[in-house]
Scaffold this active site. Structure first.
Site, PDB file in Angstrom:
ATOM      1  N   HIS A 164       0.857  -1.186   0.000  1.00 37.59           N
ATOM      2  CA  HIS A 164       0.000   0.000   0.000  1.00 37.59           C
ATOM      3  C   HIS A 164       0.894   1.238   0.000  1.00 37.59           C
ATOM      4  O   HIS A 164       1.990   1.211   0.582  1.00 37.59           O
ATOM      5  CB  HIS A 164      -0.908  -0.023   1.251  1.00 37.59           C
ATOM      6  CG  HIS A 164      -1.955   1.051   1.216  1.00 37.59           C
ATOM      7  ND1 HIS A 164      -1.664   2.364   1.521  1.00 37.59           N
ATOM      8  CD2 HIS A 164      -3.275   1.016   0.911  1.00 37.59           C
ATOM      9  CE1 HIS A 164      -2.773   3.080   1.391  1.00 37.59           C
ATOM     10  NE2 HIS A 164      -3.764   2.286   1.018  1.00 37.59           N
ATOM     11  N   GLU A 173      -4.360   2.426  -6.988  1.00 38.55           N
ATOM     12  CA  GLU A 173      -4.736   3.496  -6.071  1.00 38.55           C
ATOM     13  C   GLU A 173      -3.839   4.714  -6.309  1.00 38.55           C
ATOM     14  O   GLU A 173      -2.703   4.761  -5.800  1.00 38.55           O
ATOM     15  CB  GLU A 173      -4.561   3.035  -4.617  1.00 38.55           C
ATOM     16  CG  GLU A 173      -5.416   1.853  -4.232  1.00 38.55           C
ATOM     17  CD  GLU A 173      -5.637   1.810  -2.721  1.00 38.55           C
ATOM     18  OE1 GLU A 173      -6.791   1.887  -2.298  1.00 38.55           O
ATOM     19  OE2 GLU A 173      -4.644   1.717  -1.972  1.00 38.55           O
TER      20      GLU A 173
HETATM   21  P1  PGA Z   1      -9.701   6.099   0.961  1.00 36.47           P
HETATM   22  O1  PGA Z   1      -8.465   5.073   1.097  1.00 36.47           O
HETATM   23  O2  PGA Z   1     -10.875   5.331   0.449  1.00 36.47           O
HETATM   24  O3  PGA Z   1      -9.899   6.628   2.347  1.00 36.47           O
HETATM   25  O4  PGA Z   1      -9.260   7.151  -0.001  1.00 36.47           O
HETATM   26  C1  PGA Z   1      -8.250   4.049   0.155  1.00 36.47           C
HETATM   27  C2  PGA Z   1      -7.010   3.273   0.501  1.00 36.47           C
HETATM   28  O5  PGA Z   1      -6.014   3.867   0.948  1.00 36.47           O
HETATM   29  O6  PGA Z   1      -6.972   2.038   0.327  1.00 36.47           O
END
Ligand code: PGA
Length: 240
Positions: free
Chosen positions: A88, A158
């Site tokens: 992540h 992401e």
């Molecule tokens: P968020 O986070 O939905 O709060 O933007 C997503 C993530 O970091 O997996």
């Protein structure tokens, strides 16, 4: 139905976890099959009759040994985790995780019987060159990897600038980037992998995002902390 995955990050409390699990358990079994929540490690002993999938937010590259503070993927499997998040952007940033570590963790996770959700994404400065950045992040996976590793891989796209910001890419941008990721993986490893989108997904934008044809699901941070909102998104996902 597409995947609806929730990332608790470093949130939540044992006081409230029973209610959270009970609330999500109200969804039908076919929806719960596609729902997974990534909890902080200590929660695993307190999930009770949890009818949805759950996973950890990280795991070690090693099976056991002198790795203070790390958690073995084998132990996570013993805790009945199905999935694990790997790489992540918050781990890349705060724990300096690089491609080599992320690959090692991915392999260790699969060997332990977990499905790895490997996160990739560009910063705002990299947005214009995102295909190059994503290609580089994906380049850790090659045909040399054991088939079982490649067969179990899930990629979460992401964009770092979309996480927690309330700002999301356009539908076209998400569609195009997911297509790039899918095609890149087909070129390199010869097979289609599931691709999720994450970054500020909520009940308001979920219909538009989940409607993107080549997307296999969403990874949700903040909105996954609120069971009512998270359940609404799972119900929306059932349509796709
Ligand atoms: P968020 O986070 O939905 O709060 O933007 C997503 C993530 O970091 O997996």
């Amino acid at each position: 139905m597409k995947f609806v995955f929730g990332n608790f990050k470093m949130n939540g409390s044992l006081n409230k976890i029973g209610d959270y699990v009970d609330s999500l358990n109200e969804l039908s079994p076919d929806i719960l099959e596609k729902v997974c929540v990534f909890f902080p490690f200590p929660f695993f002993g307190f999930l009770g009759d949890c009818r949805f999938k759950y996973g950890a937010q990280d795991c070690s590259f090693a099976e056991s040994g002198a790795y203070t503070g790390d958690t073995s993927p084998i132990l996570l499997k013993e805790c009945n985790c199905d999935y694990v998040l790997i790489g992540h952007s918050e781990r890349r940033k705060h724990h300096h995780e690089d491609g080599k570590t992320i690959l090692q963790k991915t392999v260790a996770a699969v060997k332990a019987g977990l499905k790895p959700v490997v996160c990739i994404g560009e910063t705002i400065e990299e947005k214009e060159n995102r295909f190059e950045v994503l290609r580089h992040q994906l380049s850790i996976f090659t045909p040399r990897e054991e088939k079982v590793v490649l067969d179990n891989l899930i990629i979460a796209y992401e964009p770092v600038w979309a996480i927690g910001s309330g700002v999301i890419p356009t539908k076209e941008e998400i569609r195009g980037t997911c297509e790039f990721i899918s095609e890149d993986m087909i070129k390199v490893i010869g097979k289609k992998v599931s691709v999720l989108y994450g970054g500020s997904v909520n009940e308001t934008n979920a219909t538009e995002i989940l409607g993107i044809e080549n997307l296999d699901g969403v990874l949700i941070g903040k909105a996954s902390l609120y069971p009512t909102e998270f359940k609404k998104i799972a119900l929306i996902s059932q349509e796709y």
